[in-house]
Motif scaffolding. Structure first.
Motif, PDB file in Angstrom:
ATOM      1  N   VAL A 196       3.429   6.345  -5.786  1.00  0.00           N
ATOM      2  CA  VAL A 196       3.715   5.768  -7.095  1.00  0.00           C
ATOM      3  C   VAL A 196       4.683   6.623  -7.914  1.00  0.00           C
ATOM      4  CG1 VAL A 196       1.737   6.861  -8.227  1.00  0.00           C
ATOM      5  CG2 VAL A 196       2.631   4.685  -9.106  1.00  0.00           C
ATOM      6  N   THR A 197       4.637   7.955  -7.718  1.00  0.00           N
ATOM      7  CA  THR A 197       5.543   8.824  -8.476  1.00  0.00           C
ATOM      8  C   THR A 197       6.992   8.532  -8.121  1.00  0.00           C
ATOM      9  OG1 THR A 197       3.882  10.569  -8.571  1.00  0.00           O
ATOM     10  CG2 THR A 197       6.166  11.209  -9.001  1.00  0.00           C
ATOM     11  N   GLN A 198       7.277   8.427  -6.833  1.00  0.00           N
ATOM     12  CA  GLN A 198       8.642   8.151  -6.381  1.00  0.00           C
ATOM     13  C   GLN A 198       9.014   6.693  -6.587  1.00  0.00           C
ATOM     14  OE1 GLN A 198       9.248   9.058  -2.254  1.00  0.00           O
ATOM     15  NE2 GLN A 198      11.255   8.092  -2.167  1.00  0.00           N
ATOM     16  N   SER A 199       8.072   5.793  -6.351  1.00  0.00           N
ATOM     17  CA  SER A 199       8.377   4.365  -6.363  1.00  0.00           C
ATOM     18  C   SER A 199       8.404   3.761  -7.753  1.00  0.00           C
ATOM     19  CB  SER A 199       7.335   3.608  -5.519  1.00  0.00           C
ATOM     20  OG  SER A 199       7.292   4.089  -4.202  1.00  0.00           O
ATOM     21  N   LEU A 200       7.627   4.290  -8.676  1.00  0.00           N
ATOM     22  CA  LEU A 200       7.476   3.655  -9.976  1.00  0.00           C
ATOM     23  C   LEU A 200       7.886   4.540 -11.145  1.00  0.00           C
ATOM     24  CD1 LEU A 200       6.530   0.977 -11.158  1.00  0.00           C
ATOM     25  CD2 LEU A 200       4.234   1.944 -11.346  1.00  0.00           C
ATOM     26  N   ILE A 201       7.357   5.757 -11.171  1.00  0.00           N
ATOM     27  CA  ILE A 201       7.606   6.631 -12.320  1.00  0.00           C
ATOM     28  C   ILE A 201       9.064   7.075 -12.366  1.00  0.00           C
ATOM     29  CG2 ILE A 201       7.008   8.833 -13.396  1.00  0.00           C
ATOM     30  CD1 ILE A 201       4.188   8.482 -12.310  1.00  0.00           C
TER      31      ILE A 201
ATOM     32  N   VAL B   9      10.040  -8.781   3.234  1.00  0.00           N
ATOM     33  CA  VAL B   9      10.893  -9.070   2.074  1.00  0.00           C
ATOM     34  C   VAL B   9      10.045  -9.419   0.855  1.00  0.00           C
ATOM     35  CG1 VAL B   9      12.625 -10.663   1.158  1.00  0.00           C
ATOM     36  CG2 VAL B   9      12.841  -9.774   3.490  1.00  0.00           C
ATOM     37  N   GLY B  10       8.939 -10.137   1.078  1.00  0.00           N
ATOM     38  CA  GLY B  10       8.053 -10.464  -0.033  1.00  0.00           C
ATOM     39  C   GLY B  10       7.499  -9.219  -0.705  1.00  0.00           C
ATOM     40  N   ALA B  11       7.133  -8.221   0.097  1.00  0.00           N
ATOM     41  CA  ALA B  11       6.612  -6.968  -0.468  1.00  0.00           C
ATOM     42  C   ALA B  11       7.700  -6.226  -1.225  1.00  0.00           C
ATOM     43  CB  ALA B  11       6.046  -6.094   0.642  1.00  0.00           C
ATOM     44  N   ALA B  12       8.901  -6.136  -0.636  1.00  0.00           N
ATOM     45  CA  ALA B  12      10.009  -5.435  -1.308  1.00  0.00           C
ATOM     46  C   ALA B  12      10.389  -6.135  -2.604  1.00  0.00           C
ATOM     47  CB  ALA B  12      11.219  -5.357  -0.371  1.00  0.00           C
ATOM     48  N   ALA B  13      10.432  -7.464  -2.580  1.00  0.00           N
ATOM     49  CA  ALA B  13      10.755  -8.213  -3.795  1.00  0.00           C
ATOM     50  C   ALA B  13       9.674  -8.030  -4.854  1.00  0.00           C
ATOM     51  CB  ALA B  13      10.921  -9.699  -3.460  1.00  0.00           C
ATOM     52  N   SER B  14       8.420  -7.991  -4.428  1.00  0.00           N
ATOM     53  CA  SER B  14       7.320  -7.782  -5.379  1.00  0.00           C
ATOM     54  C   SER B  14       7.418  -6.409  -6.035  1.00  0.00           C
ATOM     55  CB  SER B  14       5.964  -7.904  -4.659  1.00  0.00           C
ATOM     56  OG  SER B  14       5.782  -9.203  -4.139  1.00  0.00           O
ATOM     57  N   LYS B  15       7.761  -5.397  -5.246  1.00  0.00           N
ATOM     58  CA  LYS B  15       7.892  -4.047  -5.795  1.00  0.00           C
ATOM     59  C   LYS B  15       8.992  -3.995  -6.852  1.00  0.00           C
ATOM     60  CE  LYS B  15       6.698  -2.107  -1.284  1.00  0.00           C
ATOM     61  NZ  LYS B  15       7.221  -1.318  -0.137  1.00  0.00           N
ATOM     62  N   SER B  16      10.157  -4.537  -6.526  1.00  0.00           N
ATOM     63  CA  SER B  16      11.262  -4.491  -7.486  1.00  0.00           C
ATOM     64  C   SER B  16      10.965  -5.353  -8.704  1.00  0.00           C
ATOM     65  CB  SER B  16      12.577  -4.923  -6.822  1.00  0.00           C
ATOM     66  OG  SER B  16      12.451  -6.192  -6.234  1.00  0.00           O
TER      67      SER B  16
ATOM     68  N   GLY C  10       0.819  -1.209   0.000  1.00  0.00           N
ATOM     69  CA  GLY C  10       0.000   0.000   0.000  1.00  0.00           C
ATOM     70  C   GLY C  10       0.852   1.259   0.000  1.00  0.00           C
ATOM     71  N   ARG C  11       1.961   1.223   0.744  1.00  0.00           N
ATOM     72  CA  ARG C  11       2.880   2.374   0.747  1.00  0.00           C
ATOM     73  C   ARG C  11       3.494   2.574  -0.626  1.00  0.00           C
ATOM     74  NH1 ARG C  11       8.242   2.605   1.795  1.00  0.00           N
ATOM     75  NH2 ARG C  11       8.296   0.449   2.550  1.00  0.00           N
ATOM     76  N   PHE C  12       3.753   1.487  -1.316  1.00  0.00           N
ATOM     77  CA  PHE C  12       4.318   1.554  -2.663  1.00  0.00           C
ATOM     78  C   PHE C  12       3.372   2.267  -3.623  1.00  0.00           C
ATOM     79  CE2 PHE C  12       4.652  -0.574  -6.869  1.00  0.00           C
ATOM     80  CZ  PHE C  12       5.919  -0.165  -7.217  1.00  0.00           C
ATOM     81  N   PHE C  13       2.095   1.910  -3.572  1.00  0.00           N
ATOM     82  CA  PHE C  13       1.136   2.498  -4.495  1.00  0.00           C
ATOM     83  C   PHE C  13       0.709   3.909  -4.071  1.00  0.00           C
ATOM     84  CE2 PHE C  13       0.496  -2.074  -5.416  1.00  0.00           C
ATOM     85  CZ  PHE C  13       0.787  -2.027  -6.766  1.00  0.00           C
ATOM     86  N   ARG C  14       0.890   4.236  -2.798  1.00  0.00           N
ATOM     87  CA  ARG C  14       0.592   5.614  -2.365  1.00  0.00           C
ATOM     88  C   ARG C  14       1.659   6.590  -2.834  1.00  0.00           C
ATOM     89  NH1 ARG C  14      -0.874   2.978   2.442  1.00  0.00           N
ATOM     90  NH2 ARG C  14       1.129   3.518   3.382  1.00  0.00           N
TER      91      ARG C  14
ATOM     92  N   ILE D  69      16.798  -3.196  -2.573  1.00  0.00           N
ATOM     93  CA  ILE D  69      17.479  -2.793  -1.341  1.00  0.00           C
ATOM     94  C   ILE D  69      16.771  -1.615  -0.693  1.00  0.00           C
ATOM     95  CG2 ILE D  69      19.604  -1.774  -0.430  1.00  0.00           C
ATOM     96  CD1 ILE D  69      21.148  -3.432  -2.461  1.00  0.00           C
ATOM     97  N   SER D  70      16.437  -0.616  -1.496  1.00  0.00           N
ATOM     98  CA  SER D  70      15.815   0.600  -0.971  1.00  0.00           C
ATOM     99  C   SER D  70      14.468   0.298  -0.313  1.00  0.00           C
ATOM    100  CB  SER D  70      15.638   1.617  -2.101  1.00  0.00           C
ATOM    101  OG  SER D  70      14.912   2.741  -1.663  1.00  0.00           O
ATOM    102  N   ASN D  71      13.613  -0.452  -0.983  1.00  0.00           N
ATOM    103  CA  ASN D  71      12.280  -0.740  -0.445  1.00  0.00           C
ATOM    104  C   ASN D  71      12.349  -1.584   0.816  1.00  0.00           C
ATOM    105  OD1 ASN D  71      10.410   0.528  -2.330  1.00  0.00           O
ATOM    106  ND2 ASN D  71      11.174  -0.905  -3.852  1.00  0.00           N
ATOM    107  N   ALA D  72      13.210  -2.600   0.814  1.00  0.00           N
ATOM    108  CA  ALA D  72      13.301  -3.477   1.984  1.00  0.00           C
ATOM    109  C   ALA D  72      13.926  -2.765   3.174  1.00  0.00           C
ATOM    110  CB  ALA D  72      14.100  -4.725   1.638  1.00  0.00           C
ATOM    111  N   SER D  73      14.985  -1.981   2.932  1.00  0.00           N
ATOM    112  CA  SER D  73      15.663  -1.308   4.040  1.00  0.00           C
ATOM    113  C   SER D  73      14.757  -0.269   4.691  1.00  0.00           C
ATOM    114  CB  SER D  73      16.963  -0.646   3.552  1.00  0.00           C
ATOM    115  OG  SER D  73      16.701   0.309   2.545  1.00  0.00           O
ATOM    116  N   PHE D  74      14.051   0.518   3.868  1.00  0.00           N
ATOM    117  CA  PHE D  74      13.151   1.523   4.444  1.00  0.00           C
ATOM    118  C   PHE D  74      11.952   0.851   5.102  1.00  0.00           C
ATOM    119  CE2 PHE D  74       9.696   4.604   4.364  1.00  0.00           C
ATOM    120  CZ  PHE D  74      10.310   5.716   4.921  1.00  0.00           C
ATOM    121  N   GLY D  75      11.487  -0.260   4.490  1.00  0.00           N
ATOM    122  CA  GLY D  75      10.313  -0.941   5.031  1.00  0.00           C
ATOM    123  C   GLY D  75      10.504  -1.426   6.454  1.00  0.00           C
ATOM    124  N   ILE D  76      11.708  -1.876   6.817  1.00  0.00           N
ATOM    125  CA  ILE D  76      11.944  -2.345   8.181  1.00  0.00           C
ATOM    126  C   ILE D  76      12.529  -1.252   9.061  1.00  0.00           C
ATOM    127  CG2 ILE D  76      14.265  -3.245   7.695  1.00  0.00           C
ATOM    128  CD1 ILE D  76      11.603  -4.760  10.065  1.00  0.00           C
ATOM    129  N   TYR D  77      13.254  -0.291   8.460  1.00  0.00           N
ATOM    130  CA  TYR D  77      13.850   0.766   9.275  1.00  0.00           C
ATOM    131  C   TYR D  77      12.783   1.705   9.830  1.00  0.00           C
ATOM    132  CZ  TYR D  77      16.398   4.913  10.718  1.00  0.00           C
ATOM    133  OH  TYR D  77      16.880   5.967  11.446  1.00  0.00           O
TER     134      TYR D  77
END
Length: 253
Positions: A21-26, A107-114, A15-19, A73-81
């Motif tokens: 989306v400009t930073q995470s995807l575009i 890790v599953g969420a971070a891997a899915s995002k990447s 959900g954080r990934f899709f919220r 790396i970025s998604n997983a590290s921020f996700g737990i930090y």
């Protein structure tokens, strides 16, 4: 297994990934497009082909690996930090959730995002060059393994980091140089003899080589060695994560 807990953590991170989306995807897609313009047009005008493959197509696997590794790396590290930073990590630690279930969610969420980013960059590349994938199943396997292994590494970095500066330290000073020197934009066979030997000590070479083989059927190192390197790296990261949860290192302080 507590499927409900894994699902909750996974959906929260997605959900954080899709919220954002400009930073995470575009942003990654735009950055990759710029690489195509700079490397594909500027350098591609001087280097027409690499081992029978047009230079524009040759760099596609390297660009996908570059984005997948950095984003994983970025998604997983921020996700737990971030839960550590605001203190909500203690809710996860005190809940009836095993370390395996917590890692599977984050890790599953971070891997899915990447993985999603990698596929979108692959689709984007078709607007620039003609790409044919020789071994599509192998390509997906390498992509999934790379996403998972570097999401695990990012998870470890997120637990280790004591502030936001440390969160970016290893990705910027270690991982990014290794990716750029790992054959993202060239074949290590193009290097002088001594530097080819030095390049083989770079673990990212094996990832990119195997992934490029799945596209063009060509590799700098044997495919079996690439798979073994990815499997070994993933196993090491899993061992470190198990040790972190077993000892509570950086989690209960």
């Amino acid at each position: 297994m507590n499927v409900h807990a894994v699902r909750s953590i996974y959906l929260q991170e997605m959900g954080r990934f899709f919220r954002t989306v400009t930073q995470s995807l575009i942003a990654p897609v735009l950055s990759t497009s710029l690489y195509f313009v700079v490397f594909g047009a500027a350098i591609g005008g001087r280097i027409q082909e690499v081992e029978g493959v047009s230079y524009g197509a040759f760099i596609v696997p390297g660009l996908i690996m570059l984005s997948v590794i950095t984003q994983g790396i970025s998604n997983a590290s921020f996700g737990i930090y971030f839960p550590k930073f605001i203190g909500t990590i203690f809710e996860v630690l005190s809940a009836p959730v095993s370390f395996f279930e917590a890692v599977l969610g984050y890790v599953g969420a971070a891997a899915s995002k990447s993985f999603i980013i990698g596929l979108i960059i692959l689709i984007t590349s078709w607007f620039f060059v003609d790409i044919r994938i020789a071994h599509p199943m192998a390509m997906l396997a390498f992509l999934v393994l790379t996403c998972t292994s570097f999401a695990l590494l990012g998870f470890i970095i997120g637990i280790w980091a004591g502030n936001f500066e440390q969160l970016q330290l290893i990705p910027l000073l270690v991982i990014t140089p290794l990716v750029f020197l790992g054959g993202s934009f060239y074949s290590i066979s193009m290097l002088p003899g001594i530097w080819q030997t030095v390049a083989l000590f770079n673990p990212v070479v094996y990832l990119i080589s195997g992934f490029r083989w799945s596209f063009f059927g060509m590799a700098d190192v044997p495919v079996a060695v690439s798979l073994l390197a990815v499997a070994a790296f993933t196993a090491i990261c899993l061992g470190v994560v198990w040790w972190i949860f077993h000892t509570g290192w950086k989690l209960r302080r």
